[in-house]
Design a protein around this motif. Structure first.
Motif, PDB file in Angstrom:
ATOM      1  N   VAL A 123       0.741  -1.562  -0.194  1.00  0.00           N
ATOM      2  CA  VAL A 123       0.056  -0.257  -0.516  1.00  0.00           C
ATOM      3  C   VAL A 123       0.998   1.230   0.447  1.00  0.00           C
ATOM      4  CG1 VAL A 123      -2.020   1.412   1.030  1.00  0.00           C
ATOM      5  CG2 VAL A 123      -2.062  -1.143   1.816  1.00  0.00           C
ATOM      6  N   ALA A 130       5.926   9.619   5.984  1.00  0.00           N
ATOM      7  CA  ALA A 130       5.689   9.808   7.568  1.00  0.00           C
ATOM      8  C   ALA A 130       4.104   9.538   6.993  1.00  0.00           C
ATOM      9  CB  ALA A 130       5.635  11.826   7.906  1.00  0.00           C
ATOM     10  N   PRO A 131       2.743   9.605   6.316  1.00  0.00           N
ATOM     11  CA  PRO A 131       1.288  10.397   6.346  1.00  0.00           C
ATOM     12  C   PRO A 131       1.467   8.209   6.397  1.00  0.00           C
ATOM     13  CG  PRO A 131       2.043  10.270   4.220  1.00  0.00           C
ATOM     14  CD  PRO A 131       2.890  10.737   4.749  1.00  0.00           C
ATOM     15  N   THR A 157       2.153   7.428  10.606  1.00  0.00           N
ATOM     16  CA  THR A 157       0.664   7.784  10.691  1.00  0.00           C
ATOM     17  C   THR A 157      -0.286   6.050  10.473  1.00  0.00           C
ATOM     18  OG1 THR A 157       1.226  10.473  10.172  1.00  0.00           O
ATOM     19  CG2 THR A 157      -1.103   9.282  11.682  1.00  0.00           C
ATOM     20  N   ASP A 158      -0.698   5.657   9.724  1.00  0.00           N
ATOM     21  CA  ASP A 158      -1.567   5.031   9.127  1.00  0.00           C
ATOM     22  C   ASP A 158      -1.112   2.952  10.330  1.00  0.00           C
ATOM     23  OD1 ASP A 158      -3.848   6.173   7.906  1.00  0.00           O
ATOM     24  OD2 ASP A 158      -3.214   4.040   6.419  1.00  0.00           O
ATOM     25  N   LEU A 213       0.337   3.666  13.253  1.00  0.00           N
ATOM     26  CA  LEU A 213       0.498   4.040  14.804  1.00  0.00           C
ATOM     27  C   LEU A 213      -1.735   3.784  14.363  1.00  0.00           C
ATOM     28  CD1 LEU A 213       2.151   6.956  14.549  1.00  0.00           C
ATOM     29  CD2 LEU A 213       3.060   4.742  15.581  1.00  0.00           C
ATOM     30  N   GLY A 214      -2.083   3.978  13.758  1.00  0.00           N
ATOM     31  CA  GLY A 214      -3.719   4.096  14.168  1.00  0.00           C
ATOM     32  C   GLY A 214      -3.789   3.055  13.559  1.00  0.00           C
ATOM     33  N   HIS A 270      -4.294   1.341  10.703  1.00  0.00           N
ATOM     34  CA  HIS A 270      -4.824   0.938   9.261  1.00  0.00           C
ATOM     35  C   HIS A 270      -3.832  -0.030   9.412  1.00  0.00           C
ATOM     36  CE1 HIS A 270      -7.515   3.481  11.405  1.00  0.00           C
ATOM     37  NE2 HIS A 270      -6.350   4.977  11.642  1.00  0.00           N
ATOM     38  N   GLU A 277      -3.839  12.004  19.175  1.00  0.00           N
ATOM     39  CA  GLU A 277      -4.423  10.725  19.672  1.00  0.00           C
ATOM     40  C   GLU A 277      -5.706  10.824  19.015  1.00  0.00           C
ATOM     41  OE1 GLU A 277      -4.131   7.461  20.981  1.00  0.00           O
ATOM     42  OE2 GLU A 277      -2.414   8.760  21.616  1.00  0.00           O
ATOM     43  N   LEU A 310      -5.079  10.314  14.446  1.00  0.00           N
ATOM     44  CA  LEU A 310      -4.800   8.400  14.092  1.00  0.00           C
ATOM     45  C   LEU A 310      -6.235   8.004  14.172  1.00  0.00           C
ATOM     46  CD1 LEU A 310      -2.134   7.311  16.933  1.00  0.00           C
ATOM     47  CD2 LEU A 310      -1.865   8.107  14.646  1.00  0.00           C
ATOM     48  N   ARG A 311      -7.023   8.187  14.140  1.00  0.00           N
ATOM     49  CA  ARG A 311      -8.325   7.673  14.232  1.00  0.00           C
ATOM     50  C   ARG A 311      -8.611   7.650  12.641  1.00  0.00           C
ATOM     51  NH1 ARG A 311     -12.191   8.117  18.734  1.00  0.00           N
ATOM     52  NH2 ARG A 311     -13.185   6.760  18.124  1.00  0.00           N
ATOM     53  N   PHE A 312      -8.281   8.743  12.246  1.00  0.00           N
ATOM     54  CA  PHE A 312      -9.145   8.806  10.376  1.00  0.00           C
ATOM     55  C   PHE A 312      -7.471   8.025   9.882  1.00  0.00           C
ATOM     56  CE2 PHE A 312     -11.526  12.739   9.567  1.00  0.00           C
ATOM     57  CZ  PHE A 312     -11.451  13.127  10.523  1.00  0.00           C
ATOM     58  N   SER A 313      -8.218   7.258   8.836  1.00  0.00           N
ATOM     59  CA  SER A 313      -8.076   6.656   7.100  1.00  0.00           C
ATOM     60  C   SER A 313      -7.969   6.994   6.095  1.00  0.00           C
ATOM     61  CB  SER A 313      -7.370   5.477   8.108  1.00  0.00           C
ATOM     62  OG  SER A 313      -6.509   4.886   6.864  1.00  0.00           O
ATOM     63  N   SER A 314      -7.772   6.613   5.071  1.00  0.00           N
ATOM     64  CA  SER A 314      -7.706   7.011   3.785  1.00  0.00           C
ATOM     65  C   SER A 314      -9.860   7.223   4.219  1.00  0.00           C
ATOM     66  CB  SER A 314      -6.952   5.969   2.951  1.00  0.00           C
ATOM     67  OG  SER A 314      -6.110   6.496   2.422  1.00  0.00           O
ATOM     68  N   PRO A 367      -4.070  14.983  10.949  1.00  0.00           N
ATOM     69  CA  PRO A 367      -2.722  15.405   9.747  1.00  0.00           C
ATOM     70  C   PRO A 367      -2.859  15.457   8.299  1.00  0.00           C
ATOM     71  CG  PRO A 367      -3.378  13.359  12.205  1.00  0.00           C
ATOM     72  CD  PRO A 367      -5.080  13.700  11.842  1.00  0.00           C
ATOM     73  N   LEU A 411       3.569  13.501  14.796  1.00  0.00           N
ATOM     74  CA  LEU A 411       3.248  12.866  13.420  1.00  0.00           C
ATOM     75  C   LEU A 411       4.328  12.521  12.536  1.00  0.00           C
ATOM     76  CD1 LEU A 411      -0.927  12.153  13.680  1.00  0.00           C
ATOM     77  CD2 LEU A 411       0.768  10.667  15.218  1.00  0.00           C
ATOM     78  N   VAL A 455       3.717  14.718  10.691  1.00  0.00           N
ATOM     79  CA  VAL A 455       2.701  14.386   8.835  1.00  0.00           C
ATOM     80  C   VAL A 455       3.017  16.190   8.755  1.00  0.00           C
ATOM     81  CG1 VAL A 455       1.196  13.634   7.482  1.00  0.00           C
ATOM     82  CG2 VAL A 455       2.044  12.464   9.615  1.00  0.00           C
ATOM     83  N   ARG A 483      -6.004   3.997  -2.142  1.00  0.00           N
ATOM     84  CA  ARG A 483      -5.647   3.527  -1.565  1.00  0.00           C
ATOM     85  C   ARG A 483      -7.124   2.643  -0.278  1.00  0.00           C
ATOM     86  NH1 ARG A 483      -3.190   7.171   1.457  1.00  0.00           N
ATOM     87  NH2 ARG A 483      -1.805   6.888   0.259  1.00  0.00           N
ATOM     88  N   ARG A 498     -17.894   2.882   8.958  1.00  0.00           N
ATOM     89  CA  ARG A 498     -16.551   3.659   9.661  1.00  0.00           C
ATOM     90  C   ARG A 498     -17.859   5.289  10.105  1.00  0.00           C
ATOM     91  NH1 ARG A 498     -11.262   1.153   8.002  1.00  0.00           N
ATOM     92  NH2 ARG A 498     -10.561   3.432   9.075  1.00  0.00           N
TER      93      ARG A 498
END
Lengths: 148, 322, 507
Positions: free
Chosen positions: B181, B187-188, B191-192, B194-195, B197, C137, C140-144, C269, C323, C325, C454, C469
């Motif tokens: 992926v 960096a991004p 982040t994913d 760490l989260g 994802h 914190e 971090l719950r955000f992704s694509s 981020p 982060l 970012v 992604r 989600r």
């Protein structure tokens, strides 16, 4: 010269959309789970064509053909400004910052109706080239040639 | 404008322009180091840290110029076709040796068009996983991937970067399947990771360590051939079940092909001295990179090996060529 | 509550006389370079970055904070006065700032811009100090999937930007999206629309497009108008300053809304101030009683986005430092500079290196204060730029634009590209297409494509994740809400307009 604005707009976006689609067909489209590089441009191209259809529709159904036309009285300002930019781009690698500044100032002088006299043009060119030479070449060290 | 002058003076000092003329110098008084990446990146920072001491050593003015674009090829191309009197040098990253395998229409020949000067610095990568991944070692991760071939994704800083191909090398040497992926930069992707994802990533050690210490990531191994001195307890991936595995990011200094003999000798001498110096060791430690030790023909052999290795990885991974 | 302990720690670091001096030098030089038209904050910081290298870390950071603010404001000055947005966020400020300047109210616009930015930034600093760890914190719950939904929400909210024809706005967004696909495809590494030219492999920089569509087009339009020897005759006096401050007092709503929008988008981020300024602008437009004032010199159109911009930049420090970012290219450069000084971003940065984190926050605020102190008295001088005879002004602007565009990547190819975009921008402007949506498309397009691809890659092609989600679902619901609101209000307006027509006919 006058052209209908909706017609011209439609033609521009139709050709842009067509171009996007044509280029995107040369790229892999992929699948939903693994979209290829061509997918997004293809979608944009199709949407552009749809938008152009709206403009073309407006052009056909317009009740007052005289309303919404553009007329270009003079292309001189545009042509000369573009020429000045182009001349600067071409000359800066070969002739350096000073001479291309002089070239840009001299060409762009002709773009307006009210023109600088030759003496003020020369002074402006001299002052600007001294300033940009000092600032960008001497102090800030941009990777530019100063002189041929 | 007074502030400006102060500032300009500070700038000149910082760039090492105030370098005193010293005895030995090959016949140029200005050396340009092209960095084929934007200002502020690791390569750029290394070049600027190197510029001062190198200028003093050679008795020349060293200027760093950024010519970013196309994974480093724009800047490399500039130097490949520049004047080969030793006044134009190139400092670039692992991209330089990966590009020949990845891009079939390079405007230069990576082996023929450059003189290899020195290996400046190395950055080890590490294999890390999110703590929720039920694998505590490289062997367990391989086991996990074999049980569930669709389940594991690994993130990277982009197609063809060193941490993408570290992963592809891992896949081809272990025969497992993980879905790659790509992200726009490391960096991004981090982040994913760490989260939670994405579960797995190969990333540079300095970025990874603080997260490992705070318990947000689990480190399974380092990608270098030998253990890293700052983390003596972490095994190499080679030890942990993938014999022969080695992949690090590194930064090299090059000139155009056909550098004159005196330039080569002066550069070799200057860099051998600098890379062994206390000053560079301190600076590089601050930047979390390790000084390189290869100069001249040793470095040339290293570059040739690396090109071959990455070409193989790119091929076996089936990375899309243009 | 450690707020005061943190604050005093930060200020004790930033307020030493030597550090104040560095900050002042940074602000001054940043403003002076940034104020040259066409040389945006990006170019200014890139050019000035090496200058800070010889200093000790704290001094260097503080000077950098000064340069950052100086260049941002310097760029805002020329955006407002000359329509040359050197930064995506400034493009929004141009929409109403430039019409104000053309009406002889450039000084007023500059005061509003400086004060809104200051207030938005200061409020954001207080929030950062209180909530930074929590925000980090949450990010971090955000992704694509979440980002994709958020970008769609942003794009929908900002669609209100298009002045006049809605369909023309859409067309321009599409053009921007199309231009955004030029370059190396991130996911596959394939070249798109580059025609084997390496100079296009990294895509088209925002500044080149903005200069072509906004700045050069504007110059050509000005040259076509006969008998306009200077742009503006009025000058900015001290009395105007007090009047301007009084008008600012009426902008509280806009500034607060901008601050909230800016902080929300900035704290996530990788989203950056651009989308925040665009959304803030359409928010102002939609709450205004008379939205037709927008685009013709509405003060809220300057105040909201400027507040949002600075608020987002400050909030962006959280993901940037914790982060690693950065929200946009400028933050990325600032982050690079931090690395030079041995600061590795990470979750522990706030706790482990409090001097640094709070020192940086405090110095950003001090940079902001010094900027105000330096520039408010100078606003009269800046505003006077417009009284220079235009025949002297435009060749100089063209020259600086060329050098600014060159300095982004240090290559002349980009100046050629500028000429091309100038022609395209001119033709489209003649056809009454709005220029701002094309910039929005260019900036958001690659992000939307990247996150969509992604998300589907990670979800193995399953679209339902966008709705299952929770965060993504909420964002998409909000998008739907905006769409319904727009449709309903359009119908209402049409009905009202018809009713008005009928009464007029009857009279």
């Amino acid at each position: 010269m006058s052209l209908s604005k909706p017609l011209l707009s439609g033609l521009i976006f139709l050709s842009l959309g067509g171009f996007m689609i044509a280029h995107a067909t040369g790229l892999r489209l992929g699948t939903v789970s693994a979209m290829g590089p061509g997918f997004f441009p293809m979608v944009i191209g199709i949407l552009m064509c749809l938008v152009s259809a709206v403009f073309l529709g407006q052009a056909c159904t317009s009740k007052h053909p005289a309303v919404g036309t553009i007329s270009v009285a003079s292309v001189r300002p545009l042509l000369l400004v573009i020429t000045a930019l182009g001349a600067f781009a071409i000359s800066i690698d070969k002739f350096g910052l000073i001479l291309s500044t002089v070239l840009l100032v001299t060409i762009s002088r002709f773009a307006g109706d009210e023109r600088l006299g030759w003496l003020p043009t020369a002074v402006l060119a001299a002052v600007l080239s001294a300033f940009v030479g000092y600032l960008f070449w001497y102090v800030l060290k941009l990777p530019l040639q100063l002189w041929p | 404008m007074n502030g400006f002058k102060t500032l300009a003076a500070t700038g000149l000092l910082a760039l090492g322009l105030a370098a005193s003329a010293q005895a030995q110098s090959y016949p140029v008084d200005q050396i340009h180091i092209t960095v084929p990446f934007p200002a502020g990146g690791t390569t750029d920072i290394l070049a600027r840290e190197l510029a001062g001491p190198l200028g003093e050593e050679l008795g020349a003015t060293v200027i760093v110029e950024n010519r970013p674009g196309a994974g480093g090829t724009v800047g490399s191309n500039y130097v490949a076709h520049a004047n080969a009197d030793g006044s134009q040098l190139l400092l670039t990253a692992t991209h330089h040796v990966i590009n020949p395998g990845l891009r079939d229409n390079l405007p230069y020949d990576t082996m023929e068009d450059f003189s290899e000067v020195a290996l400046i610095a190395l950055v080890p990568n590490a294999l890390v996983v999110h703590p929720d991944v039920p694998a505590n070692s490289v062997a367990e991760l391989i086991e996990l991937a074999k049980e569930d071939p669709d389940g594991l994704n690994f993130g990277s800083s982009g197609v063809g970067g060193s941490n993408h191909l570290s992963g592809e090398l891992f896949k081809s040497m272990t025969g497992i399947d993980m879905l790659h992926v790509p992200y726009p930069g490391a960096a991004p992707a981090m982040t994913d990771l760490l989260g939670g994802h994405i579960p797995v990533m190969f990333d540079s050690l300095p970025t990874v360590v603080p997260h490992v210490q705070s318990g947000k990531l689990r480190i399974l191994g380092v990608t270098t051939a030998e253990r890293v001195s700052s983390l003596p307890d972490v095994p190499t991936i080679a030890e942990a079940g993938v014999p022969g595995y080695a992949a690090a990011s590194w930064f090299g200094l090059y000139g155009p092909a056909g550098l004159p003999e005196d330039a080569r000798t002066s550069l070799d001498a200057a860099l051998t001295k600098l890379l062994g110096s206390e000053e560079i060791a301190t600076t590089f430690k601050k930047l979390n990179v390790e000084p390189g030790e290869l100069v001249g023909s040793d470095f040339e052999t290293f570059v040739a090996d690396e090109i071959e290795k990455w070409q193989g990885v790119v091929k076996s991974a089936g990375v899309e060529l243009q | 509550m450690d707020l005061f302990a943190n604050l005093s720690l930060g200020f004790s670091v930033a307020l030493s006389p030597a550090n104040l001096l560095y900050c002042l030098v940074g602000v001054t030089v940043g403003t002076l370079i940034g104020v040259l038209p066409g040389i945006g904050p990006m170019a200014t910081i890139a050019i000035l970055l090496p200058v800070t290298f010889g200093l000790d870390p704290v001094a260097a950071l503080i000077m950098l904070a000064g340069i950052y603010y100086g260049s941002m404001y310097g760029s805002a000055i020329t955006s407002i006065l000359l329509n040359t947005p050197g930064h995506a966020a400034s493009a929004v400020v141009c929409l109403d700032g430039y019409p104000l300047a053309r009406n002889g109210q450039g000084g007023l616009a500059l005061v509003i811009s400086a004060l809104s930015s200051f207030v938005g930034g200061s409020l954001a600093i207080i929030l950062v100090m209180t909530f930074a760890p929590m925000v980090a914190e949450f990010g971090l719950r955000f992704s694509s999937p979440e980002y994709f939904s958020m970008l769609i929400l942003g794009l929908t909210a900002a669609a209100g930007l298009s002045q006049g024809s809605f369909i023309k706005g859409i067309a321009m967004v599409l053009l921007g999206l199309g231009i955004g696909t030029v370059g190396t495809d991130l996911t596959s590494g394939v070249q798109r629309f580059t025609f084997d030219n390496w100079n296009l492999a990294d895509g088209i920089n925002f500044v080149i497009l903005a200069m072509g569509f906004f700045a050069v087009t504007e110059i050509v339009f000005n040259l076509e108008q006969k008998g306009r020897s200077t742009l503006v005759h009025t000058r900015f006096a001290m009395a105007d300053l007090t009047a301007a401050v009084r008008s600012f007092a009426r902008m509280w709503g806009a500034v607060l809304r901008g601050f909230g929008i800016g902080f929300t988008f900035g704290a996530l981020p990788g989203s950056g101030p651009t989308i925040a300024t665009f959304v803030a602008y359409s928010a102002e437009k939609s709450v205004a009683r008379d939205s037709s004032r927008f685009g013709k010199g509405a003060l809220e159109g300057v105040a909201g986005p400027e507040s949002a911009n600075n608020s987002a930049s400050i909030a962006g420090l959280i993901p940037t430092l914790t982060l690693g970012v950065p929200g946009d290219a400028i933050m990325a450069m600032m982050l690079g500079a931090l690395l030079i000084f041995g600061i590795t971003p990470g979750p522990g940065v706030i706790v482990d290196e409090p001097e640094l984190f709070w020192g940086l926050v405090a110095s950003l605020w001090i940079g902001n204060v010094l900027l105000l102190a330096l520039n408010i008295p100078l606003i009269g001088v800046w505003a006077r730029v417009l009284t220079i005879p235009y025949k002297l002004l435009y060749p100089s602007i063209l020259l600086f634009i060329c050098i600014g565009v060159f300095s982004i990547n240090n290559r002349t190819f980009d100046i050629g590209l500028l000429a091309l975009f100038s022609v395209v921008g001119y033709v489209l402007a003649k056809l009454d297409f709005p220029a701002a949506p094309v910039l929005l498309g260019l900036i958001l397009g690659p992000m939307i494509e990247d996150h969509l691809r992604r998300a589907l890659l990670m979800g193995r092609g399953d679209f339902s994740m966008f709705f299952t989600r929770p965060i993504s679902a909420i964002l998409l619901l909000a998008t739907l809400g905006i769409v319904i609101y727009v449709i309903v209000s359009t119908i209402q307006q049409a009905r009202q307009a018809r009713a008005r027509d009928e009464t007029e006919v009857r009279q």
